[in-house]
Design a protein around this motif. Sequence first.
Motif, PDB file in Angstrom:
ATOM      1  N   LEU A 191       1.022  -1.225   0.024  1.00 38.70           N
ATOM      2  CA  LEU A 191      -0.072  -0.257  -0.106  1.00 38.70           C
ATOM      3  C   LEU A 191       0.763   1.247  -0.048  1.00 38.70           C
ATOM      4  CD1 LEU A 191      -2.899  -1.034   2.575  1.00 38.70           C
ATOM      5  CD2 LEU A 191      -2.657  -1.170   0.061  1.00 38.70           C
ATOM      6  N   HIS A 192       0.458   2.108  -0.767  1.00 40.51           N
ATOM      7  CA  HIS A 192       1.219   3.470  -0.945  1.00 40.51           C
ATOM      8  C   HIS A 192      -0.062   4.695  -0.754  1.00 40.51           C
ATOM      9  CE1 HIS A 192       4.958   1.847  -2.312  1.00 40.51           C
ATOM     10  NE2 HIS A 192       4.319   1.064  -2.828  1.00 40.51           N
ATOM     11  N   PRO A 193       0.166   5.736  -0.330  1.00 42.42           N
ATOM     12  CA  PRO A 193      -0.443   6.906  -0.442  1.00 42.42           C
ATOM     13  C   PRO A 193      -1.120   7.151  -1.877  1.00 42.42           C
ATOM     14  CG  PRO A 193       1.351   7.541   0.708  1.00 42.42           C
ATOM     15  CD  PRO A 193       1.868   6.283   0.278  1.00 42.42           C
ATOM     16  N   VAL A 194      -2.363   7.380  -1.934  1.00 45.01           N
ATOM     17  CA  VAL A 194      -2.743   7.829  -3.348  1.00 45.01           C
ATOM     18  C   VAL A 194      -2.567   9.209  -3.420  1.00 45.01           C
ATOM     19  CG1 VAL A 194      -4.900   7.825  -4.818  1.00 45.01           C
ATOM     20  CG2 VAL A 194      -4.340   5.957  -3.164  1.00 45.01           C
ATOM     21  N   ARG A 195      -2.041   9.542  -4.644  1.00 41.35           N
ATOM     22  CA  ARG A 195      -1.449  10.888  -5.069  1.00 41.35           C
ATOM     23  C   ARG A 195      -2.801  11.602  -5.141  1.00 41.35           C
ATOM     24  NH1 ARG A 195       3.311  13.075  -5.965  1.00 41.35           N
ATOM     25  NH2 ARG A 195       4.454  11.074  -6.448  1.00 41.35           N
ATOM     26  N   GLY A 196      -3.041  12.940  -4.519  1.00 44.76           N
ATOM     27  CA  GLY A 196      -4.132  13.590  -4.578  1.00 44.76           C
ATOM     28  C   GLY A 196      -5.146  13.587  -4.041  1.00 44.76           C
ATOM     29  N   SER A 197      -4.819  12.349  -2.938  1.00 42.96           N
ATOM     30  CA  SER A 197      -6.121  12.053  -1.948  1.00 42.96           C
ATOM     31  C   SER A 197      -6.042  12.719  -0.754  1.00 42.96           C
ATOM     32  CB  SER A 197      -6.173  10.468  -1.748  1.00 42.96           C
ATOM     33  OG  SER A 197      -4.939  10.139  -0.891  1.00 42.96           O
ATOM     34  N   ALA A 198      -5.112  13.369  -0.593  1.00 44.28           N
ATOM     35  CA  ALA A 198      -4.862  14.267   1.000  1.00 44.28           C
ATOM     36  C   ALA A 198      -5.988  15.104   1.110  1.00 44.28           C
ATOM     37  CB  ALA A 198      -3.448  15.068   0.954  1.00 44.28           C
ATOM     38  N   ALA A 199      -6.534  14.973   2.481  1.00 42.66           N
ATOM     39  CA  ALA A 199      -7.288  15.769   2.892  1.00 42.66           C
ATOM     40  C   ALA A 199      -7.041  16.323   4.437  1.00 42.66           C
ATOM     41  CB  ALA A 199      -8.769  15.053   3.185  1.00 42.66           C
TER      42      ALA A 199
END
Length: 127
Positions: A89-97
Motif C-alpha cells: 500500500l502507498h498513499p494515493v496521489r491527490g487524496s490528501a484531505a
Amino acid sequence: MELLVWVADWQMQCCGTPFRVGSRISWTLGPADRAGLAELLGQDTAAAVDRVEDHHGGLPEHTPATEATVTRITAVHCRYAPSAESRVLHPVRGSAAFSPVDHADGWTPNRGELEFVGYLVRLATSP
C-alpha cells in the motif's frame, strides 16, 4: 518567525505529548524530506513544510530544541492503495484531505477510506 512543521502520526502515538492551539512547545526539529512528504501531502503543500518534528533519534544528538507557540493545527488524512508494481500500500496521489483541529494527540480518527497520517502544525517562534 513562523514555521510549518510536519508531525507524523506514529511520532505522536509512540511517545508524543498532546498539544493544542496556544500551547508552548519545545520540539527537536529536522529538515523536511519534501519528496517523501509530497506523496502524502501533495507537491505544493510539501514544498511549504519548513521542518519535521522528531524525537526518536533521527537527528544528531545535540540538535537544539525549538521553543515556539502553536498557532494552527491541521489534521491530514489520505487514501492508501496498492501500486501498479506491487501489492504494497502507498498513499494515493491527490487524496490528501486537510481539516483544522484545535488539539493533537496522535489518535485523530480516520475518515472513511481516508486514514489519519499526521499533523501540519504552524508555530510562531520568538526572534
